[in-house]
Motif scaffolding. Structure first.
Motif, mmCIF file in Angstrom:
data_model
loop_
_atom_site.group_PDB
_atom_site.id
_atom_site.type_symbol
_atom_site.label_atom_id
_atom_site.label_comp_id
_atom_site.label_asym_id
_atom_site.label_seq_id
_atom_site.Cartn_x
_atom_site.Cartn_y
_atom_site.Cartn_z
ATOM 1 N N ASP A 11 1.103 -6.327 7.998
ATOM 2 C CA ASP A 11 1.597 -7.938 8.458
ATOM 3 C C ASP A 11 0.760 -8.710 9.787
ATOM 4 O O ASP A 11 1.473 -8.816 10.271
ATOM 5 C CB ASP A 11 2.829 -7.206 8.205
ATOM 6 C CG ASP A 11 4.177 -6.232 9.057
ATOM 7 O OD1 ASP A 11 3.295 -5.303 9.206
ATOM 8 O OD2 ASP A 11 4.583 -6.392 8.632
ATOM 9 N N ASN A 12 1.122 -7.017 11.369
ATOM 10 C CA ASN A 12 1.402 -8.277 12.366
ATOM 11 C C ASN A 12 0.486 -6.912 12.755
ATOM 12 O O ASN A 12 -0.114 -7.692 14.509
ATOM 13 C CB ASN A 12 2.686 -7.377 12.832
ATOM 14 C CG ASN A 12 3.271 -6.275 13.427
ATOM 15 O OD1 ASN A 12 2.700 -5.350 13.017
ATOM 16 N ND2 ASN A 12 4.370 -5.631 13.679
ATOM 17 N N LYS A 25 -5.164 15.481 2.836
ATOM 18 C CA LYS A 25 -5.080 14.030 3.823
ATOM 19 C C LYS A 25 -5.257 13.568 3.411
ATOM 20 O O LYS A 25 -4.348 11.955 3.740
ATOM 21 C CB LYS A 25 -6.551 14.297 5.085
ATOM 22 C CG LYS A 25 -6.342 15.543 5.927
ATOM 23 C CD LYS A 25 -7.389 15.111 7.153
ATOM 24 C CE LYS A 25 -8.728 15.473 6.303
ATOM 25 N NZ LYS A 25 -10.278 15.499 7.298
ATOM 26 N N ALA A 26 -5.830 13.488 1.656
ATOM 27 C CA ALA A 26 -5.639 12.682 1.039
ATOM 28 C C ALA A 26 -4.289 12.173 0.332
ATOM 29 O O ALA A 26 -3.556 11.154 1.003
ATOM 30 C CB ALA A 26 -6.112 12.798 -0.476
ATOM 31 N N ALA A 27 -3.340 12.578 0.889
ATOM 32 C CA ALA A 27 -1.576 12.122 0.091
ATOM 33 C C ALA A 27 -1.223 12.033 1.074
ATOM 34 O O ALA A 27 -0.613 11.080 1.230
ATOM 35 C CB ALA A 27 -1.167 13.528 -0.327
ATOM 36 N N ALA A 28 -1.187 12.100 2.830
ATOM 37 C CA ALA A 28 -0.860 11.905 3.685
ATOM 38 C C ALA A 28 -1.555 9.923 3.926
ATOM 39 O O ALA A 28 -0.475 9.235 4.394
ATOM 40 C CB ALA A 28 -1.037 13.093 4.968
ATOM 41 N N GLU A 29 -2.584 10.095 3.411
ATOM 42 C CA GLU A 29 -3.165 8.436 3.830
ATOM 43 C C GLU A 29 -2.402 6.991 2.321
ATOM 44 O O GLU A 29 -2.122 6.450 2.750
ATOM 45 C CB GLU A 29 -5.015 8.632 3.494
ATOM 46 C CG GLU A 29 -5.187 7.342 3.670
ATOM 47 C CD GLU A 29 -6.807 7.892 3.628
ATOM 48 O OE1 GLU A 29 -7.607 6.429 3.686
ATOM 49 O OE2 GLU A 29 -7.660 8.629 3.462
ATOM 50 N N ARG A 30 -2.464 8.210 1.824
ATOM 51 C CA ARG A 30 -1.461 7.317 0.339
ATOM 52 C C ARG A 30 0.094 6.649 0.955
ATOM 53 O O ARG A 30 0.571 5.872 0.847
ATOM 54 C CB ARG A 30 -2.095 8.223 -1.356
ATOM 55 C CG ARG A 30 -3.244 8.223 -1.613
ATOM 56 C CD ARG A 30 -3.024 8.733 -3.079
ATOM 57 N NE ARG A 30 -2.620 10.001 -3.088
ATOM 58 C CZ ARG A 30 -2.777 11.510 -2.608
ATOM 59 N NH1 ARG A 30 -4.232 10.632 -3.160
ATOM 60 N NH2 ARG A 30 -2.474 12.370 -3.175
ATOM 61 N N GLN A 35 3.453 2.366 2.830
ATOM 62 C CA GLN A 35 4.563 1.784 3.743
ATOM 63 C C GLN A 35 3.556 0.649 3.840
ATOM 64 O O GLN A 35 4.352 0.276 5.082
ATOM 65 C CB GLN A 35 4.606 3.020 4.788
ATOM 66 C CG GLN A 35 5.313 4.431 3.999
ATOM 67 C CD GLN A 35 5.525 5.034 5.446
ATOM 68 O OE1 GLN A 35 5.548 5.303 6.709
ATOM 69 N NE2 GLN A 35 5.966 6.652 5.338
ATOM 70 N N GLY A 36 2.374 0.270 4.033
ATOM 71 C CA GLY A 36 1.774 -1.005 4.802
ATOM 72 C C GLY A 36 1.055 -1.099 5.955
ATOM 73 O O GLY A 36 0.630 -1.602 6.551
ATOM 74 N N ILE A 37 0.228 0.472 6.298
ATOM 75 C CA ILE A 37 -0.353 0.452 6.842
ATOM 76 C C ILE A 37 -2.010 0.799 6.448
ATOM 77 O O ILE A 37 -2.117 1.410 5.576
ATOM 78 C CB ILE A 37 0.463 1.459 7.632
ATOM 79 C CG1 ILE A 37 1.217 1.978 7.976
ATOM 80 C CG2 ILE A 37 -1.308 2.175 8.547
ATOM 81 C CD1 ILE A 37 2.048 3.103 8.914
ATOM 82 N N GLU A 38 -2.777 0.130 7.894
ATOM 83 C CA GLU A 38 -4.367 0.412 6.888
ATOM 84 C C GLU A 38 -4.566 1.416 7.751
ATOM 85 O O GLU A 38 -4.397 1.160 8.861
ATOM 86 C CB GLU A 38 -5.007 -0.641 7.558
ATOM 87 C CG GLU A 38 -5.890 -1.372 7.161
ATOM 88 C CD GLU A 38 -6.839 -2.380 7.108
ATOM 89 O OE1 GLU A 38 -7.921 -1.826 7.923
ATOM 90 O OE2 GLU A 38 -6.383 -3.309 7.761
ATOM 91 N N VAL A 39 -5.181 2.119 7.606
ATOM 92 C CA VAL A 39 -5.351 3.281 8.162
ATOM 93 C C VAL A 39 -6.824 3.493 8.722
ATOM 94 O O VAL A 39 -7.914 3.016 8.097
ATOM 95 C CB VAL A 39 -5.798 4.748 6.878
ATOM 96 C CG1 VAL A 39 -6.032 6.080 7.554
ATOM 97 C CG2 VAL A 39 -4.062 5.055 6.617
ATOM 98 N N VAL A 40 -6.913 4.227 10.405
ATOM 99 C CA VAL A 40 -7.975 4.003 10.298
ATOM 100 C C VAL A 40 -8.672 5.355 10.755
ATOM 101 O O VAL A 40 -9.831 5.795 10.759
ATOM 102 C CB VAL A 40 -8.276 3.422 12.031
ATOM 103 C CG1 VAL A 40 -9.076 3.640 12.826
ATOM 104 C CG2 VAL A 40 -8.023 2.138 11.940
#
Length: 102
Positions: A11-12, A25-30, A35-40
């Protein structure tokens, strides 16, 4: 296991770093995506604690440095070296093989 997720909010575009407890790692990424975070980047922290940058096992750090392209390049260099040696020594090789004299 303790996992660090680095990304930014959709959003910002604010930079976000999360340290979460997850099974993979996949579960944490999901969880971060929910939560609205684009994972880098996703990192596994060793020992489950917070460590400095030098002690973080980054994704893909277990790869070997010699890939397929490196092996092909070495093979081609060896073939070129053998071909050059044969070309240089051909007069001597030709005299050793009976029936090749012109």
């Amino acid at each position: 296991m303790k996992i660090r997720i680095i990304g930014h909010r959709k959003d910002n575009a604010a930079r976000v770093t999360l340290e979460v407890e997850a099974e993979s790692k996949a579960a944490a990424e999901r969880d971060a995506i929910r939560q609205g975070i684009e994972v880098v980047r996703v990192e596994i922290l060793q020992g489950g604690g917070t460590y400095g940058v030098g002690q973080v096992k980054a994704e893909g750090s277990g790869r070997s440095s010699g890939g397929r392209a490196t092996k092909i390049l070495i093979f081609l260099l060896v073939v070129v070296a053998i071909a050059g040696a044969v070309y240089y020594a051909w007069p001597m090789i030709e005299s050793l093989i009976p029936g090749l004299k012109k």
